[in-house]
Design a protein around this motif. Structure first.
Motif, PDB file in Angstrom:
ATOM      1  N   PHE A  97      47.737  12.987  14.138  1.00 58.37           N
ATOM      2  CA  PHE A  97      48.151  14.211  13.461  1.00 58.37           C
ATOM      3  C   PHE A  97      49.394  13.931  12.634  1.00 58.37           C
ATOM      4  O   PHE A  97      50.369  13.356  13.129  1.00 58.37           O
ATOM      5  N   LYS A 152      52.292  15.765  10.665  1.00 64.01           N
ATOM      6  CA  LYS A 152      52.972  17.055  10.510  1.00 64.01           C
ATOM      7  C   LYS A 152      53.686  17.094   9.165  1.00 64.01           C
ATOM      8  O   LYS A 152      54.466  16.196   8.825  1.00 64.01           O
ATOM      9  N   GLY A 191      46.683  24.723   8.786  1.00 65.70           N
ATOM     10  CA  GLY A 191      46.084  24.250  10.033  1.00 65.70           C
ATOM     11  C   GLY A 191      45.086  25.226  10.613  1.00 65.70           C
ATOM     12  O   GLY A 191      44.538  24.997  11.694  1.00 65.70           O
ATOM     13  N   SER A 211      48.529  18.765   8.488  1.00 62.76           N
ATOM     14  CA  SER A 211      48.814  20.201   8.371  1.00 62.76           C
ATOM     15  C   SER A 211      50.239  20.477   8.814  1.00 62.76           C
ATOM     16  O   SER A 211      50.936  19.592   9.333  1.00 62.76           O
ATOM     17  N   SER A 212      50.641  21.728   8.645  1.00 61.61           N
ATOM     18  CA  SER A 212      51.972  22.139   9.095  1.00 61.61           C
ATOM     19  C   SER A 212      51.929  22.625  10.542  1.00 61.61           C
ATOM     20  O   SER A 212      52.964  22.980  11.110  1.00 61.61           O
ATOM     21  N   GLY A 213      50.733  22.659  11.129  1.00 64.03           N
ATOM     22  CA  GLY A 213      50.604  23.112  12.518  1.00 64.03           C
ATOM     23  C   GLY A 213      49.269  23.794  12.746  1.00 64.03           C
ATOM     24  O   GLY A 213      48.228  23.279  12.335  1.00 64.03           O
ATOM     25  N   GLU A 250      56.735  23.125   6.726  1.00 61.38           N
ATOM     26  CA  GLU A 250      56.225  24.491   6.671  1.00 61.38           C
ATOM     27  C   GLU A 250      56.906  25.275   5.545  1.00 61.38           C
ATOM     28  O   GLU A 250      57.911  24.851   4.991  1.00 61.38           O
ATOM     29  N   GLU A 298      45.864  17.409  19.366  1.00 60.64           N
ATOM     30  CA  GLU A 298      46.509  17.095  20.640  1.00 60.64           C
ATOM     31  C   GLU A 298      45.494  17.062  21.776  1.00 60.64           C
ATOM     32  O   GLU A 298      45.506  16.147  22.610  1.00 60.64           O
ATOM     33  N   ARG A 339      46.501  21.280  14.635  1.00 57.65           N
ATOM     34  CA  ARG A 339      47.421  20.503  15.462  1.00 57.65           C
ATOM     35  C   ARG A 339      46.999  20.554  16.931  1.00 57.65           C
ATOM     36  O   ARG A 339      46.993  19.514  17.617  1.00 57.65           O
TER      37      ARG A 339
END
Length: 329
Positions: free
Chosen positions: A132, A134, A93, A116-118, A137, A126, A122
């Motif tokens: 998004f 998630k 991310g 992405s994982s964050g 991870e 937002e 992310r």
């Protein structure tokens, strides 16, 4: 335990063994997320292992009517606009090129779907109230292909852009689970050691050859190259005149390849062998194209893993990439 296994301090082996389960887990990550089905094109923007998911999507969905583009830089192509479905894919991310192209998409009035994982991706999703997805991870991006690829496939199915691929996916999982990749991969890695691998495939399977190459680069920390039939027959083949390295040529041969490509493979194999270069073939078979893509891809992951052990190298860390990022920051 084999002493070589102690080199794998980050336990990449455990992640590789979970690959079929990762495929199954990835099928629910996108939920019921959908877009308008009248999109004129699909664009996957990302880098490295994240961008590879776009290459895989482009290869797998070669028959759909709308084009799929893979973008591997800071800005989107001019032809990508509000009529395009854009996936911004970055495992962490935080990939700077992907963040930049995501912002470029917003400026164009596009509502990109981030995967992405964050990370920053992310947060941007937002802030801009964009979709998004998630993903789990704790995985190296290059081992996360199921988490990056299948959510895109799900969105396309949910949107009615492609038909359900459930049968092909289930048969692919079964195929990967039923085969013994490790022993075959060990043998290939042992033969490949101390040589420069050159991976060839048909254009249809370019992403498989590409993945073998990049996994050897990142896991074994060794040089490797790839190219495609029939294109390299018009240029690279001349490089076998003045041989300046100890090469190991691996040809990925698909039973569904064009008949002329099959003939070219047969001829090229003999031409290269006559020059004293070791040539190995990997045969791809199977009813479903997805299985014919992911099965050799999975074998390649194991080969790169065992090649890393042959070089007494922990396959997980990518220190030189991290050093580059520090210098860029």
């Amino acid at each position: 335990m084999d002493d070589k296994m102690l080199i794998d301090e980050s336990d990449m082996k455990s992640i590789l063994e979970k690959f079929p389960d990762m495929i199954k887990e990835s099928l629910n990550l996108a939920g019921d997320l959908a877009v308008d089905r009248d999109k004129k094109s699909v664009c996957v923007t990302g880098m490295g292992g994240s961008a590879f998911s776009g290459d895989l999507l482009k290869a797998y969905l070669e028959e759909i009517e709308i084009p799929i583009f893979v973008n591997k830089t800071y800005t989107l192509p001019k032809h990508i606009d509000r009529n395009s479905l854009v996936f911004a894919v970055s495992y962490s991310g935080n990939t700077e090129e992907t963040i930049s192209s995501y912002r470029n998409a917003i400026k164009k009035g596009i509502k990109p779907i981030a995967i992405s994982s964050g990370g920053k991706l992310r947060k941007l999703s937002e802030i801009n109230e964009n979709p998004f997805i998630k993903i789990p991870e704790g995985y190296p991006p290059r081992l996360s292909t199921p988490f990056l690829f299948f959510p895109m496939l799900s969105v396309l199915e949910n949107s009615g852009i492609i038909k359900s691929r459930d049968n092909a996916i289930n048969m692919t999982i079964d195929s990967i689970r039923s085969a013994d990749y490790k022993e075959r991969a060990k043998i290939i890695a042992q033969r490949m050691k101390d040589k420069i691998p050159i991976i060839y495939s048909s254009m249809k399977n370019f992403c498989v050859a590409e993945k073998w190459k990049t996994d050897i680069n990142e896991n074994a920390k060794a040089m490797a190259f790839y190219n495609m039939f029939p294109e390299f027959n018009h240029n690279e083949i001349c490089a076998y005149t003045n041989i300046v390295g100890d090469y190991f040529v691996l040809i990925i041969k698909d039973e569904k390849d064009h008949e002329r490509v099959k003939k070219r493979i047969k001829i090229i194999k003999e031409l290269i062998k006559k020059r004293g270069i070791h040539v190995m073939e990997i045969a791809i078979r199977g009813e479903h194209y997805l299985s014919r893509l992911l099965s050799p891809l999975y074998l390649g992951l194991w080969v790169s893993y065992f090649l890393a052990l042959e070089y007494e190298t922990d396959p997980t860390p990518v220190k030189i990439i991290e050093d580059l990022k520090k210098e860029l920051s």
